[in-house]
Design a protein around this motif. Structure first.
Motif, PDB file in Angstrom:
ATOM      1  N   ASN A 144      17.706  11.692   6.369  1.00 13.32           N
ATOM      2  CA  ASN A 144      16.334  11.213   6.251  1.00 13.32           C
ATOM      3  C   ASN A 144      16.104  10.062   7.222  1.00 13.32           C
ATOM      4  OD1 ASN A 144      15.668  12.877   3.899  1.00 13.32           O
ATOM      5  ND2 ASN A 144      17.135  11.564   2.838  1.00 13.32           N
ATOM      6  N   THR A 145      14.890   9.944   7.723  1.00  9.12           N
ATOM      7  CA  THR A 145      14.576   8.880   8.675  1.00  9.12           C
ATOM      8  C   THR A 145      13.481   7.935   8.201  1.00  9.12           C
ATOM      9  OG1 THR A 145      13.034  10.348   9.830  1.00  9.12           O
ATOM     10  CG2 THR A 145      15.296  10.252  10.666  1.00  9.12           C
ATOM     11  N   VAL A 146      12.530   8.421   7.425  1.00  6.47           N
ATOM     12  CA  VAL A 146      11.411   7.579   7.008  1.00  6.47           C
ATOM     13  C   VAL A 146      10.791   8.153   5.738  1.00  6.47           C
ATOM     14  CG1 VAL A 146       9.735   8.844   8.435  1.00  6.47           C
ATOM     15  CG2 VAL A 146       9.261   6.452   7.794  1.00  6.47           C
ATOM     16  N   SER A 147      10.257   7.268   4.921  1.00  7.09           N
ATOM     17  CA  SER A 147       9.525   7.673   3.727  1.00  7.09           C
ATOM     18  C   SER A 147       8.270   6.822   3.639  1.00  7.09           C
ATOM     19  CB  SER A 147      10.405   7.505   2.477  1.00  7.09           C
ATOM     20  OG  SER A 147       9.753   7.990   1.318  1.00  7.09           O
ATOM     21  N   THR A 148       7.638   6.821   2.487  1.00  9.60           N
ATOM     22  CA  THR A 148       6.506   5.933   2.228  1.00  9.60           C
ATOM     23  C   THR A 148       6.706   5.271   0.868  1.00  9.60           C
ATOM     24  OG1 THR A 148       5.134   7.597   1.116  1.00  9.60           O
ATOM     25  CG2 THR A 148       4.916   7.420   3.527  1.00  9.60           C
ATOM     26  N   ILE A 149       6.027   4.162   0.680  1.00  6.71           N
ATOM     27  CA  ILE A 149       6.082   3.488  -0.620  1.00  6.71           C
ATOM     28  C   ILE A 149       5.594   4.423  -1.725  1.00  6.71           C
ATOM     29  CG2 ILE A 149       5.008   1.671  -1.996  1.00  6.71           C
ATOM     30  CD1 ILE A 149       7.269   0.626  -0.277  1.00  6.71           C
ATOM     31  N   GLY A 150       4.503   5.142  -1.482  1.00  9.95           N
ATOM     32  CA  GLY A 150       3.971   6.040  -2.502  1.00  9.95           C
ATOM     33  C   GLY A 150       4.957   7.132  -2.884  1.00  9.95           C
ATOM     34  N   ARG A 151       5.648   7.677  -1.908  1.00 11.67           N
ATOM     35  CA  ARG A 151       6.623   8.730  -2.182  1.00 11.67           C
ATOM     36  C   ARG A 151       7.795   8.195  -3.002  1.00 11.67           C
ATOM     37  NH1 ARG A 151       8.487  11.267   3.122  1.00 11.67           N
ATOM     38  NH2 ARG A 151       6.286  11.810   3.126  1.00 11.67           N
ATOM     39  N   GLU A 152       8.274   6.993  -2.637  1.00 15.56           N
ATOM     40  CA  GLU A 152       9.397   6.425  -3.381  1.00 15.56           C
ATOM     41  C   GLU A 152       8.990   6.033  -4.802  1.00 15.56           C
ATOM     42  OE1 GLU A 152      12.494   6.699  -2.224  1.00 15.56           O
ATOM     43  OE2 GLU A 152      11.411   7.731  -0.617  1.00 15.56           O
ATOM     44  N   MET A 153       7.792   5.547  -4.977  1.00 20.67           N
ATOM     45  CA  MET A 153       7.311   5.238  -6.326  1.00 20.67           C
ATOM     46  C   MET A 153       7.289   6.488  -7.199  1.00 20.67           C
ATOM     47  SD  MET A 153       4.153   2.614  -5.515  1.00 20.67           S
ATOM     48  CE  MET A 153       3.686   2.501  -7.246  1.00 20.67           C
ATOM     49  N   PRO A 155       0.829  -1.214   0.000  1.00 16.60           N
ATOM     50  CA  PRO A 155       0.000   0.000   0.000  1.00 16.60           C
ATOM     51  C   PRO A 155       0.858   1.257   0.000  1.00 16.60           C
ATOM     52  CG  PRO A 155      -0.868  -1.605   1.556  1.00 16.60           C
ATOM     53  CD  PRO A 155       0.448  -2.154   1.069  1.00 16.60           C
ATOM     54  N   PRO A 156       0.452   2.286  -0.732  1.00 15.89           N
ATOM     55  CA  PRO A 156       1.295   3.477  -0.877  1.00 15.89           C
ATOM     56  C   PRO A 156       1.594   4.203   0.426  1.00 15.89           C
ATOM     57  CG  PRO A 156      -0.866   3.808  -1.890  1.00 15.89           C
ATOM     58  CD  PRO A 156      -0.764   2.369  -1.561  1.00 15.89           C
ATOM     59  N   ASP A 157       0.756   4.038   1.451  1.00 18.24           N
ATOM     60  CA  ASP A 157       1.024   4.713   2.718  1.00 18.24           C
ATOM     61  C   ASP A 157       1.904   3.881   3.657  1.00 18.24           C
ATOM     62  OD1 ASP A 157      -0.886   2.791   3.239  1.00 18.24           O
ATOM     63  OD2 ASP A 157      -2.147   4.075   4.494  1.00 18.24           O
ATOM     64  N   THR A 158       2.396   2.745   3.179  1.00 16.56           N
ATOM     65  CA  THR A 158       3.311   1.930   3.981  1.00 16.56           C
ATOM     66  C   THR A 158       4.584   2.720   4.273  1.00 16.56           C
ATOM     67  OG1 THR A 158       2.482  -0.101   2.946  1.00 16.56           O
ATOM     68  CG2 THR A 158       4.620  -0.234   4.070  1.00 16.56           C
ATOM     69  N   LEU A 159       4.972   2.763   5.536  1.00 11.28           N
ATOM     70  CA  LEU A 159       6.185   3.480   5.928  1.00 11.28           C
ATOM     71  C   LEU A 159       7.417   2.692   5.501  1.00 11.28           C
ATOM     72  CD1 LEU A 159       5.134   4.523   9.542  1.00 11.28           C
ATOM     73  CD2 LEU A 159       5.052   5.920   7.468  1.00 11.28           C
TER      74      LEU A 159
END
Length: 240
Positions: free
Chosen positions: A176-185, A162-166
């Protein structure tokens, strides 16, 4: 859930402590040998008992603390079966579930940086090791690295979450400390934004990275779970 993101500055390595509030059982993901005392202090402060160390792969830049923690705290080490660390207590494969109290993990095989890379997936987050970084990814020019395979791992095994997966990576070199799947995509300059596999392979082949400065020390140590091989070259293994 108890969660701490820990940072080792010499190699910019993230280690993650996760604990079950009900059972006080805990895991450490990618622990570093120079930080063992800090881990022990933190576990005592939080009243947690370490039961597993989870490796995302056999590292080339630092030595794992898995063997030391096994000796000191009787934790069990977890590594993928293709990683080349037969010293581990649990050699896992793709899809294996791990449960620690109320914490649930799925082992997801994400090779390409190395043959034995895994990511650990939870309901709301994924620990990607060196497969996927924030705005980057692991290199593919040593330890059975394969750029095409890494591209497939990221797109088929991680970008399908899911795109909101941390996203919690194994390293970060820019604060940087954390992103999301949606952001990296959408934004990852190496593997996101619609970049094709062919473009990714070409990009990775042109990086001309330096030889890893600690690989000749770290790799054999990590194949022995961070402990010196016993006489005759065989790693010391504690039976669980």
């Amino acid at each position: 859930m108890i969660f701490r993101q820990l940072f080792e500055t010499d190699t910019s390595t993230y280690t993650y402590l996760l604990g079950c509030e009900r059972t006080r059982r805990a895991v450490l993901i990618d622990p570093v040998d120079t930080q063992v005392g800090k881990y022990e202090d933190l576990l005592r402060q939080l009243d947690l008992r370490l039961v597993y160390t989870l490796e995302t792969h056999v590292h080339a830049d630092h030595v794992t603390a898995a063997g030391l923690l096994r000796e000191r705290l009787q934790s069990r080490s977890v590594v993928h079966r293709d990683a080349g660390a037969r010293c581990a207590d649990l050699l896992v494969t793709d899809g294996v579930p791990l449960q620690v109290g109320d914490l649930e993990f799925e082992v997801r095989h994400t090779p390409g940086h190395t043959a034995g890379c895994v990511s650990y997936v939870m309901s709301d987050r994924v620990f990607t090791g060196d497969a996927l970084f924030i705005a980057g990814c692991g290199r593919t020019d040593f330890q059975q690295g394969d750029a095409g395979l890494l591209y497939d791992s990221i797109h088929r095994r991680l970008f399908t979450l899911p795109p909101d997966t941390l996203v919690f990576p194994g390293h970060d070199y820019h604060g940087n400390t954390v992103s999301t799947i949606g952001r990296e995509m959408a934004r990852n300059p190496r593997v996101g934004g619609g970049r094709s596999q062919e473009e990714f392979i070409a990009l990775m082949s042109e990086l001309e990275l330096d030889y890893p400065k600690d690989i000749d020390r770290a790799l054999p140590a990590n194949q022995a779970c961070g402990l010196r091989p016993a006489a005759g070259g065989a790693p010391r293994v504690r039976c669980p």
